[in-house]
Design an enzyme around this catalytic site. Structure first.
Site, PDB file in Angstrom:
ATOM      1  N   TRP A  29      58.559  22.418  -2.170  1.00 41.97           N
ATOM      2  CA  TRP A  29      57.641  23.418  -1.627  1.00 41.97           C
ATOM      3  C   TRP A  29      58.390  24.742  -1.567  1.00 41.97           C
ATOM      4  CZ3 TRP A  29      58.162  26.457   2.865  1.00 41.97           C
ATOM      5  CH2 TRP A  29      57.109  27.387   3.019  1.00 41.97           C
ATOM      6  N   GLU A  71      54.334  20.642  -3.780  1.00 42.43           N
ATOM      7  CA  GLU A  71      53.392  20.849  -2.661  1.00 42.43           C
ATOM      8  C   GLU A  71      52.804  22.250  -2.713  1.00 42.43           C
ATOM      9  OE1 GLU A  71      55.360  20.694   1.151  1.00 42.43           O
ATOM     10  OE2 GLU A  71      53.476  20.831   2.282  1.00 42.43           O
ATOM     11  N   LYS A 126      49.999  25.371  -1.446  1.00 43.87           N
ATOM     12  CA  LYS A 126      49.622  25.965  -0.163  1.00 43.87           C
ATOM     13  C   LYS A 126      48.594  27.054  -0.401  1.00 43.87           C
ATOM     14  CE  LYS A 126      51.771  27.722   3.980  1.00 43.87           C
ATOM     15  NZ  LYS A 126      52.903  27.524   4.864  1.00 43.87           N
ATOM     16  N   ASP A 186      49.283  18.454   1.650  1.00 34.55           N
ATOM     17  CA  ASP A 186      49.550  18.747   3.064  1.00 34.55           C
ATOM     18  C   ASP A 186      48.220  19.196   3.644  1.00 34.55           C
ATOM     19  OD1 ASP A 186      50.020  20.407   5.410  1.00 34.55           O
ATOM     20  OD2 ASP A 186      52.148  20.423   4.902  1.00 34.55           O
ATOM     21  N   HIS A 193      47.241  22.879   4.326  1.00 34.70           N
ATOM     22  CA  HIS A 193      47.389  23.864   3.251  1.00 34.70           C
ATOM     23  C   HIS A 193      46.125  24.178   2.469  1.00 34.70           C
ATOM     24  CE1 HIS A 193      52.041  23.412   2.942  1.00 34.70           C
ATOM     25  NE2 HIS A 193      51.612  23.669   4.149  1.00 34.70           N
ATOM     26  N   HIS A 251      51.598  15.134   3.399  1.00 36.33           N
ATOM     27  CA  HIS A 251      52.169  15.722   4.602  1.00 36.33           C
ATOM     28  C   HIS A 251      51.034  15.752   5.597  1.00 36.33           C
ATOM     29  CE1 HIS A 251      55.973  18.143   3.314  1.00 36.33           C
ATOM     30  NE2 HIS A 251      56.150  16.851   3.294  1.00 36.33           N
ATOM     31  N   ASP A 260      47.783  27.029   9.159  1.00 33.62           N
ATOM     32  CA  ASP A 260      48.748  25.944   8.972  1.00 33.62           C
ATOM     33  C   ASP A 260      49.684  25.889  10.179  1.00 33.62           C
ATOM     34  OD1 ASP A 260      50.269  23.997   7.684  1.00 33.62           O
ATOM     35  OD2 ASP A 260      51.538  25.469   6.685  1.00 33.62           O
ATOM     36  N   ASP A 265      50.628  23.506  12.159  1.00 33.21           N
ATOM     37  CA  ASP A 265      51.507  22.359  12.326  1.00 33.21           C
ATOM     38  C   ASP A 265      51.579  21.826  13.747  1.00 33.21           C
ATOM     39  OD1 ASP A 265      52.545  21.804   9.585  1.00 33.21           O
ATOM     40  OD2 ASP A 265      53.186  23.881   9.724  1.00 33.21           O
ATOM     41  N   ASP A 296      54.361  16.150   8.777  1.00 36.73           N
ATOM     42  CA  ASP A 296      54.944  17.501   8.695  1.00 36.73           C
ATOM     43  C   ASP A 296      54.330  18.408   9.750  1.00 36.73           C
ATOM     44  OD1 ASP A 296      56.116  19.881   8.012  1.00 36.73           O
ATOM     45  OD2 ASP A 296      54.905  20.217   6.215  1.00 36.73           O
TER      46      ASP A 296
HETATM   47  C1  RNT Z   1      55.264  24.572   4.616  1.00 32.46           C
HETATM   48  C2  RNT Z   1      55.207  23.211   4.030  1.00 32.46           C
HETATM   49  C3  RNT Z   1      56.518  22.471   4.009  1.00 32.46           C
HETATM   50  C4  RNT Z   1      57.316  22.614   5.283  1.00 32.46           C
HETATM   51  C5  RNT Z   1      58.451  21.646   5.430  1.00 32.46           C
HETATM   52  C6  RNT Z   1      59.388  22.035   6.508  1.00 32.46           C
HETATM   53  O1  RNT Z   1      54.039  25.130   4.763  1.00 32.46           O
HETATM   54  O2  RNT Z   1      54.258  22.430   4.685  1.00 32.46           O
HETATM   55  O3  RNT Z   1      56.295  21.150   3.675  1.00 32.46           O
HETATM   56  O4  RNT Z   1      56.503  22.492   6.398  1.00 32.46           O
HETATM   57  O5  RNT Z   1      59.062  21.467   4.229  1.00 32.46           O
HETATM   58 ZN    ZN Z   2      54.165  20.363   4.197  1.00 31.64          ZN
END
Ligand code: RNT
Ligand code: ZN
Length: 414
Positions: A180, A221, A223, A254, A257, A281, A289, A291, A321
């Site tokens: 990523w 990955e 986004k 993810d 994303h 993720h 995003d 998290d 994640d």
């Molecule tokens: C960032 C991505 C990535 C990170 C990690 C820490 O938007 O989701 O995967 O969160 O690698």
């Molecule tokens: Zn991620």
């Protein structure tokens, strides 16, 4: 406990659902638990600041400041999570006294992680770190117009794959290596194609080295946007999905994303038709995003259903994640991981075959009725039995241990 489980077992059996079989299946599912919840994605390079359009907000006391603390905290979390799992690490978490830059990292700099995992029967997943670094200050890495900088990051990508393959070989469990990058622009770019051309060429170079797929599972990955990089993301979903499909690697999804109404639960069955494996993720985006810690919410349940009812437990590689710095970090690990497992158990306890038949015969009324009925079936009793059977506390008892650890260890760190 037993009698409640026996009672629940009967209730599920009435619909043809075998709770013992569900528990057995759940026991075999490995979740890749991200190490970075333990220290707010800081790592062990003394980098200080997190960059790359991601952010961990909050300043709850007690974050891990070094490898010893992080591993100790992770052990505490593991003691409250049923089953055997994987630990997901980042290149920035190398454990060494050497002052080694990211392009010169070698497997030996991760040996302590391998030893740690071996002792505990865990697997490891790996991520090159393309952020929080002086050469990534402008958030342009593999797509950087400056060839020297691009080459630095290409070397890092190559070094990471070598490390991941080594880890996979050492542990006998394939290591997912996930690329990523933060690359993008805050404002409207004049050239959208150029950076993607450069990213494509950089990836081609990174993937030109071949490894045994027994040891490494390569993925990329995408986004939609990052903070401070709102206008344009080089590694968009279309870019990576096409790249992955053409090059025989995996496309990691993810769920933070995508656009807020775009759900990865709906993407999983599409990708299952075209990709061998789908790494995930799992996170909880709130408006962006963000998290947040994974909760047992509708989308997590829906993701789990798509994995379970499509017989894809060996093809969808579940990783977590998220990083919340505003609450106890060990509790964050435990709550999020257990919720992912609960969502899987929920899916395993559905009469999926019957439900598919109802859909195919156009009986959407009965399907709705059944779906609603299952929302109040005694999932909790099966979950509690699963926890005890696997030697961890169910209910809220485990939390007392966290409180004690916070008093005895975490609060003394500040
Ligand atoms: C960032 C991505 C990535 C990170 C990690 C820490 O938007 O989701 O995967 O969160 O690698
Ligand atoms: Zn991620």
């Amino acid at each position: 406990m037993m009698s409640r489980y026996e009672e629940a077992k009967k209730m599920f059996a009435k619909y043809g659902v075998d709770t013992d079989a569900a528990i057995k299946t759940l026991e075999g599912i490995k979740i890749s638990i991200h190490c970075w919840q333990g220290d707010d994605v800081i790592g062990f390079e003394n980098a200080g600041e997190l960059s790359g359009g991601i952010a961990a907000t909050g300043n709850y006391p007690g974050k891990a400041r070094n490898p010893e603390e992080l591993l100790k905290d992770f052990d505490v979390a593991l003691s409250m999570i049923p089953g055997k799992h994987k630990i997901n690490i980042h290149a920035s978490y190398r454990i060494t006294d050497e002052n080694v830059d990211r392009d010169a990292l070698e497997p030996k700099h991760f040996q302590p992680w391998i030893d740690y995992a071996k002792e505990r029967g865990l697997g490891i997943d790996f991520n090159p770190t393309f952020f929080s670094h002086p050469k990534a200050e402008d958030s342009l890495t593999l797509s950087n117009p400056d060839k020297e900088i691009r080459d630095f990051w290409i070397r890092h990508g190559k070094a990471s794959r070598k490390i991941a393959a080594y880890i996979g070989e050492q542990l006998g469990i394939p290591c997912v290596n996930n690329i990523w990058i933060p690359d993008g622009y805050k404002d409207i770019p004049a050239d959208r194609l150029g950076p993607r051309k450069r990213l494509k060429a950089s990836l081609d170079e990174i993937f030109s080295v071949k490894y045994d797929p027994k040891y490494i599972i390569d993925c990329v990955e995408s986004k939609v946007f990052g903070i401070g990089l709102e206008a344009y993301t080089v590694g968009s979903h279309e870019f990576y999905m096409s790249y992955a499909a053409k090059n025989g690697i995996c496309c990691l999804l993810d769920n933070g994303h995508y656009h807020p109404t775009e759900m990865i639960s709906d993407k999983i069955p599409s990708l299952l038709l075209f990709f061998d494996k789908i790494p995930l993720h799992v996170t909880r985006p709130m408006r962006w995003d963000s998290d947040h810690v994974v909760l047992l919410d509708d989308e997590i349940k829906e993701i789990a259903k798509e994995i379970v009812r499509n017989d894809a437990l060996d093809r969808v590689l579940i990783g977590l994640d998220y990083f919340d710095a505003s609450i106890n970090r060990i509790a964050a690990w435990v709550i999020g991981t257990r919720n992912m497992q609960k969502a899987l158990l929920h899916a395993l306890l559905l009469p999926s075959q019957k439900m598919k038949e109802l859909q195919d015969s156009g009986n959407m009324t009965e399907l709705m009725m059944l779906n609603e009925e299952f929302k109040t079936m005694p999932l909790g009793d099966v979950w509690a039995y699963f926890c005890e059977k696997n030697g961890v506390q169910s209910g809220t008892e485990w939390y007392e241990k966290i409180e004690k650890y916070e008093q005895d260890v975490l609060l003394k760190r500040n």
